[in-house]
Design a protein around this motif. Structure first.
Motif, PDB file in Angstrom:
ATOM      1  N   LEU A   1      -3.302   2.822   7.577  1.00  0.00           N
ATOM      2  CA  LEU A   1      -2.395   2.662   8.067  1.00  0.00           C
ATOM      3  C   LEU A   1      -2.138   3.160   9.064  1.00  0.00           C
ATOM      4  O   LEU A   1      -1.093   2.518   9.667  1.00  0.00           O
ATOM      5  N   PRO A   2      -2.734   4.794   9.097  1.00  0.00           N
ATOM      6  CA  PRO A   2      -2.321   5.246  10.897  1.00  0.00           C
ATOM      7  C   PRO A   2      -2.748   3.808  11.643  1.00  0.00           C
ATOM      8  O   PRO A   2      -2.395   3.876  12.592  1.00  0.00           O
ATOM      9  N   LEU A   3      -3.384   3.088  11.733  1.00  0.00           N
ATOM     10  CA  LEU A   3      -4.485   2.499  12.374  1.00  0.00           C
ATOM     11  C   LEU A   3      -3.177   1.973  12.987  1.00  0.00           C
ATOM     12  O   LEU A   3      -3.566   0.865  14.140  1.00  0.00           O
ATOM     13  N   LEU A   4      -2.003   1.407  12.247  1.00  0.00           N
ATOM     14  CA  LEU A   4      -1.239   0.170  12.782  1.00  0.00           C
ATOM     15  C   LEU A   4      -0.202   0.971  13.784  1.00  0.00           C
ATOM     16  O   LEU A   4       0.147   0.283  14.973  1.00  0.00           O
ATOM     17  N   ASP A   5       0.484   2.243  13.480  1.00  0.00           N
ATOM     18  CA  ASP A   5       0.616   2.780  14.531  1.00  0.00           C
ATOM     19  C   ASP A   5      -0.212   3.097  16.072  1.00  0.00           C
ATOM     20  O   ASP A   5       0.337   2.569  17.274  1.00  0.00           O
ATOM     21  N   ARG A   6      -1.575   2.931  15.459  1.00  0.00           N
ATOM     22  CA  ARG A   6      -2.379   2.993  17.198  1.00  0.00           C
ATOM     23  C   ARG A   6      -2.303   2.243  17.601  1.00  0.00           C
ATOM     24  O   ARG A   6      -1.662   1.826  19.188  1.00  0.00           O
ATOM     25  N   ALA A   7      -2.114   0.843  17.091  1.00  0.00           N
ATOM     26  CA  ALA A   7      -2.103  -0.329  16.984  1.00  0.00           C
ATOM     27  C   ALA A   7      -0.797  -1.253  18.082  1.00  0.00           C
ATOM     28  O   ALA A   7      -1.278  -1.412  19.465  1.00  0.00           O
ATOM     29  N   ARG A   8       0.308  -0.946  18.048  1.00  0.00           N
ATOM     30  CA  ARG A   8       1.339  -0.712  18.169  1.00  0.00           C
ATOM     31  C   ARG A   8       1.382   0.125  19.734  1.00  0.00           C
ATOM     32  O   ARG A   8       1.437  -0.022  20.811  1.00  0.00           O
TER      33      ARG A   8
ATOM     34  N   VAL B   1      -8.767  -2.896   2.001  1.00  0.00           N
ATOM     35  CA  VAL B   1      -7.819  -2.434   3.010  1.00  0.00           C
ATOM     36  C   VAL B   1      -7.218  -0.972   2.011  1.00  0.00           C
ATOM     37  O   VAL B   1      -6.855  -1.646   0.537  1.00  0.00           O
ATOM     38  N   SER B   2      -6.947   0.173   2.053  1.00  0.00           N
ATOM     39  CA  SER B   2      -5.985   0.747   1.469  1.00  0.00           C
ATOM     40  C   SER B   2      -5.279   1.718   2.840  1.00  0.00           C
ATOM     41  O   SER B   2      -5.154   1.594   3.946  1.00  0.00           O
ATOM     42  N   ALA B   3      -4.250   2.434   1.746  1.00  0.00           N
ATOM     43  CA  ALA B   3      -3.583   3.151   2.293  1.00  0.00           C
ATOM     44  C   ALA B   3      -3.727   4.403   3.454  1.00  0.00           C
ATOM     45  O   ALA B   3      -3.318   4.669   4.340  1.00  0.00           O
ATOM     46  N   ASP B   4      -5.293   5.263   3.363  1.00  0.00           N
ATOM     47  CA  ASP B   4      -5.789   5.798   4.053  1.00  0.00           C
ATOM     48  C   ASP B   4      -5.566   5.121   6.177  1.00  0.00           C
ATOM     49  O   ASP B   4      -6.032   6.083   7.032  1.00  0.00           O
TER      50      ASP B   4
ATOM     51  N   LEU C   1       0.607  -1.438  -0.411  1.00  0.00           N
ATOM     52  CA  LEU C   1       0.043  -0.430   0.016  1.00  0.00           C
ATOM     53  C   LEU C   1       0.234   1.306   0.062  1.00  0.00           C
ATOM     54  O   LEU C   1       0.247   2.311  -0.271  1.00  0.00           O
ATOM     55  N   VAL C   2       1.948   0.769   0.418  1.00  0.00           N
ATOM     56  CA  VAL C   2       3.164   2.173   0.903  1.00  0.00           C
ATOM     57  C   VAL C   2       2.794   2.437  -0.529  1.00  0.00           C
ATOM     58  O   VAL C   2       3.712   4.157  -1.634  1.00  0.00           O
ATOM     59  N   GLN C   3       3.887   1.812  -1.809  1.00  0.00           N
ATOM     60  CA  GLN C   3       4.715   1.927  -2.693  1.00  0.00           C
ATOM     61  C   GLN C   3       3.817   0.767  -3.851  1.00  0.00           C
ATOM     62  O   GLN C   3       4.132  -0.531  -3.700  1.00  0.00           O
ATOM     63  N   PRO C   4       2.446   1.184  -4.277  1.00  0.00           N
ATOM     64  CA  PRO C   4       1.792   0.786  -4.745  1.00  0.00           C
ATOM     65  C   PRO C   4       1.736  -0.258  -6.333  1.00  0.00           C
ATOM     66  O   PRO C   4       1.838  -0.788  -6.835  1.00  0.00           O
ATOM     67  N   ALA C   5       3.317   0.456  -7.058  1.00  0.00           N
ATOM     68  CA  ALA C   5       3.422   0.101  -7.862  1.00  0.00           C
ATOM     69  C   ALA C   5       4.557  -0.808  -8.345  1.00  0.00           C
ATOM     70  O   ALA C   5       5.695   0.042  -8.180  1.00  0.00           O
TER      71      ALA C   5
ATOM     72  N   GLU D   1      -2.583 -10.211  -1.892  1.00  0.00           N
ATOM     73  CA  GLU D   1      -3.349  -9.514  -3.271  1.00  0.00           C
ATOM     74  C   GLU D   1      -4.823  -9.171  -3.229  1.00  0.00           C
ATOM     75  O   GLU D   1      -5.416  -8.621  -4.381  1.00  0.00           O
ATOM     76  N   TYR D   2      -5.065 -10.275  -2.684  1.00  0.00           N
ATOM     77  CA  TYR D   2      -6.998 -10.256  -2.855  1.00  0.00           C
ATOM     78  C   TYR D   2      -7.088  -8.925  -2.297  1.00  0.00           C
ATOM     79  O   TYR D   2      -8.298  -8.243  -2.415  1.00  0.00           O
ATOM     80  N   ALA D   3      -6.944  -8.085  -1.144  1.00  0.00           N
ATOM     81  CA  ALA D   3      -7.390  -7.544  -0.146  1.00  0.00           C
ATOM     82  C   ALA D   3      -6.520  -6.010  -0.843  1.00  0.00           C
ATOM     83  O   ALA D   3      -7.614  -5.418  -1.411  1.00  0.00           O
ATOM     84  N   VAL D   4      -5.998  -6.316  -1.613  1.00  0.00           N
ATOM     85  CA  VAL D   4      -5.511  -4.672  -2.675  1.00  0.00           C
ATOM     86  C   VAL D   4      -6.553  -4.879  -3.247  1.00  0.00           C
ATOM     87  O   VAL D   4      -6.745  -3.482  -4.035  1.00  0.00           O
ATOM     88  N   ALA D   5      -6.326  -5.907  -4.568  1.00  0.00           N
ATOM     89  CA  ALA D   5      -7.328  -5.524  -5.838  1.00  0.00           C
ATOM     90  C   ALA D   5      -8.316  -5.281  -5.496  1.00  0.00           C
ATOM     91  O   ALA D   5      -9.095  -5.055  -6.144  1.00  0.00           O
ATOM     92  N   THR D   6      -9.298  -6.079  -4.357  1.00  0.00           N
ATOM     93  CA  THR D   6     -10.867  -5.633  -3.817  1.00  0.00           C
ATOM     94  C   THR D   6     -10.350  -4.605  -3.088  1.00  0.00           C
ATOM     95  O   THR D   6     -11.614  -4.127  -3.125  1.00  0.00           O
ATOM     96  N   ARG D   7      -9.880  -3.201  -3.098  1.00  0.00           N
ATOM     97  CA  ARG D   7      -9.652  -2.810  -2.178  1.00  0.00           C
ATOM     98  C   ARG D   7     -10.251  -2.524  -0.611  1.00  0.00           C
ATOM     99  O   ARG D   7     -11.576  -1.826   0.089  1.00  0.00           O
TER     100      ARG D   7
END
Length: 239
Positions: free
Chosen positions: A221-228, A216-219, A146-150, A208-214
């Protein structure tokens, strides 16, 4: 037929009618020197008045989706798929590395619209719902993609993803089992290895499935730092 254009890692390639255009480790489009990647994994060819994407590999599969993520297919070894969208995303994994490229067609094809709808309250209704902890797990695995999608990105190991979230391996593996079983029940291929067992490469296929079908999204990602942070605070409180 008009030529196709492929976008990979910021570079553009043109595919003309004639000989098949190969994609792989040693092909017209060199993806990477990754030894887990077939020399020629995918090919693009014009046939019967259509452009086709063929999986000519023996082990790897690819996830194909339209520009919106509302149409998604799993291209197994030996399978082929006609290109009927003006923009088509292709994702696949070889070892612990995930790759993606985009095929652009100039011919007039079908348009697709998102199957997910937005309610008056602004909540998106997705085809599959994830619990908050399941969403965190998928985000941790898909973070680099998600950070570097291409282009290319690394899918973390279970231990690395568990550490990112501040979870134990037991907790992570249990939740990974639950997510894969949930998606398998709605017909997502590649998450089971047969005889009721989960596939060994399920993390890559899940990404692959999660990114291809949207899913989850890059928006998010801040949830990860909060969870940590919450996990660290909980451990400190117990100590």
């Amino acid at each position: 037929m008009r030529p196709l254009r492929i976008e990979f890692c910021g570079e553009w390639y043109t595919v003309e009618e004639g000989a098949p255009f190969g994609i792989g480790r040693e092909a017209d489009l060199v993806i990477d020197e990754n030894p887990y990647l077939h020399r020629v994994f995918l090919t693009l060819r014009a046939e019967y008045g259509l452009w086709w994407l063929d999986n000519v590999g023996q082990l790897l599969s690819a996830t194909v989706s339209d520009a919106t993520g509302s149409v998604q297919a799993w291209l197994a070894p030996g399978a082929r798929l006609p290109i009927v969208f003006q923009t088509m995303h292709v994702m696949f994994s070889a070892g612990s590395t995930a790759y993606d490229f985009t095929v652009h067609a100039e011919d007039d094809f079908y348009n697709t619209s998102l199957t997910a709808e937005t309610s008056t309250a602004g909540t998106t209704i997705m085809p599959v719902s994830l619990t908050p902890s399941q969403r965190l797990l998928v985000l941790a695995l898909a973070e680099q993609v998600l950070v570097q999608p291409a282009g290319r990105a690394t899918v973390p190991s279970s231990a690395e993803a568990a550490e990112r979230l501040g979870w134990s391996m037991t907790t992570f593996n249990r939740k990974l089992d639950n997510v894969c079983e949930k998606l398998d029940k709605i017909g997502v291929d590649g998450l089971r290895g047969g005889r009721g067992k989960l596939a060994t490469n399920r993390r890559a296929r899940l990404v692959e499935y999660a990114v291809a079908t949207r899913l989850v999204s890059a928006d998010e990602l801040p949830l990860l730092d909060r969870a940590r942070e919450e996990s660290e605070e909980a451990r400190a409180a117990e100590a």
